[in-house]
Design a protein around this motif. Structure first.
Motif: not given
Length: 314
Positions: A110-125
Motif C-alpha cells: 500500500a505504501d511503497l516508499d515506506a516498504k523500501v525504507k523498511e527493507l533497506e533498514a533490514a539490510g535487503v539489497k
C-alpha cells in the motif's frame, strides 16, 4: 477490484510427469474451450529451504503454508480454492534470475516508499529505488540473497504476491499461447502487456521483449504453476493443441522428498563437507495428495500443472 491478498492454490511435488514442448503455433481447430486452471504457485530453487522461507516471511510477508517449504498468500484452509504460494526446492547450483525468461516476481504494498525504507533498514539489497513512469504503478526492485530479482509495486487494491515478469522474444505470441493453454484474460494493465487471472483476487503474468533470455530451468525462479481441477482433461486439451509427449503415474501419493544439505560454506554435492557434517532435509507430507505434470512452454518457461485431489473434490 478485490481488496484481499492473493488466495489461490498451493502446490507440492510428489509424483512427477514430464513433458517437453517445442511447438509454437496452434491451429484454430485446436483452440478448444475448457475450464481454465487458475494460477497456482511460483517455485524458487535455493540451497537452504528454511533460510529462504524465513527471509521471504520476514521481509515480504505471507503466511506459513501447507508444509515447511512454502509460503501462502492468503489463508490456508486445506480446501478448494487454495491460496497462491511460493514453494522452495533445494538446489545448490541454481543461478540468479538475470538473463532468465522468468526475469522477476512481483509483490504489491500500500505504501511503497515506506516498504523500501523498511527493507533497506533490514539490510535487503535495493537495486532500483521507487520511481514512477507514465501510467505504470510506482515500483522498485530488490534482490534476495540467492539472486532473485523482485519487483515491488504500489497497488493498494491488490496486495501480496502480485505478478511474474517474463522476458521473451515475442511477447504477443507468448501471451497468446498462455491464454490458449491455461486461460486468463489478456489485458493491458497500466501500460504493461499481460494476462489477468481472477480467483479470490488478481494475479498477473506480464511479458516484455527480450531476444537473449534463456530457459528458466536451472535459475532460482525455476518454474511457474497452474492448478487444474481435472489434470487428465487439461492434458488431453493440451494434446489437442499439438502436445503429444506425456508420461504419467496415476498414484499421487509418495514418500517425502529428502535431500542432504552441506554445512554452511561447504559443497552440498560432496559426500561430506570439510567438517564431515551434513544435514538431512525432508519435505513434510502434504495434507492433500497431488498429481503433477511438467512441460516447457515454447518460450522456454518451465511450467508445472498440479492437481490437488481432495481440494478439487476427488
Amino acid at each position: 477490484m478485490d481488496h484481499q491478498p492473493q488466495r489461490h492454490r498451493a502446490a507440492e511435488i510428489f509424483i512427477v510427469l514430464c513433458v517437453s514442448v517445442s511447438l509454437w503455433p496452434v491451429s484454430a481447430q485446436a483452440q478448444v474451450s475448457y475450464e481454465a486452471p487458475p494460477f497456482d504457485s511460483i517455485h524458487l530453487a535455493v540451497p537452504d529451504i528454511a533460510s529462504a522461507r524465513d527471509w521471504y516471511l520476514n521481509n515480504l510477508g505471507g503466511n506459513a503454508g501447507e508444509t515447511a517449504d512454502r509460503i501462502a498468500f492468503g489463508r490456508w484452509t486445506g480446501d478448494h480454492p487454495l491460496p497462491l504460494a511460493l514453494i522452495f526446492d533445494i538446489s545448490p547450483a541454481a543461478t540468479p534470475t538475470a538473463g532468465s525468461v522468468i526475469e522477476s516476481i512481483g509483490f504489491s504494498y500500500a505504501d511503497l516508499d515506506a516498504k523500501v525504507k523498511e527493507l533497506e533498514a533490514a539490510g535487503v539489497k535495493v537495486t532500483s529505488p521507487p520511481s514512477k513512469t507514465g501510467a505504470d504503478w510506482k515500483h522498485a526492485f530488490i534482490e534476495d540473497p540467492w539472486g532473485t530479482r523482485i519487483e515491488l509495486v504500489e497497488d493498494p487494491d491488490n496486495l501480496g504476491l502480485h505478478h511474474v515478469n517474463l522476458h521473451v522474444k515475442d511477447p504477443n505470441a507468448s501471451l497468446a499461447w498462455y491464454v490458449r493453454a491455461f486461460g486468463g484474460d489478456r489485458a493491458s494493465v497500466y501500460g504493461r502487456e499481460g494476462i489477468r487471472y481472477r480467483d479470490l483476487g488478481l494475479f498477473y503474468v506480464f511479458a516484455t521483449k527480450d531476444d537473449s533470455a534463456t530457459p528458466s530451468e536451472g535459475h532460482v525462479i525455476d518454474r511457474i504453476a497452474w492448478g487444474p481441477i481435472d489434470l487428465d482433461k487439461t492434458v488431453n486439451d493440451l494434446k489437442s493443441m499439438g502436445f503429444d509427449t506425456f508420461s504419467s503415474d496415476t498414484n499421487p501419493r509418495a514418500n517425502p522428498q529428502c535431500n542432504f544439505i552441506g554445512a554452511v560454506g561447504e559443497d552440498p554435492s560432496t559426500a561430506l563437507g570439510a567438517s564431515g557434517i551434513r544435514r538431512l532435509f525432508c519435505t513434510q507430507p502434504n495434507q492433500l495428495p497431488h498429481r503433477i505434470v511438467y512441460l516447457v512452454a515454447p518460450d522456454g518457461v518451465k511450467v508445472e500443472l498440479v492437481q490437488h485431489l481432495e481440494a478439487a473434490g476427488h
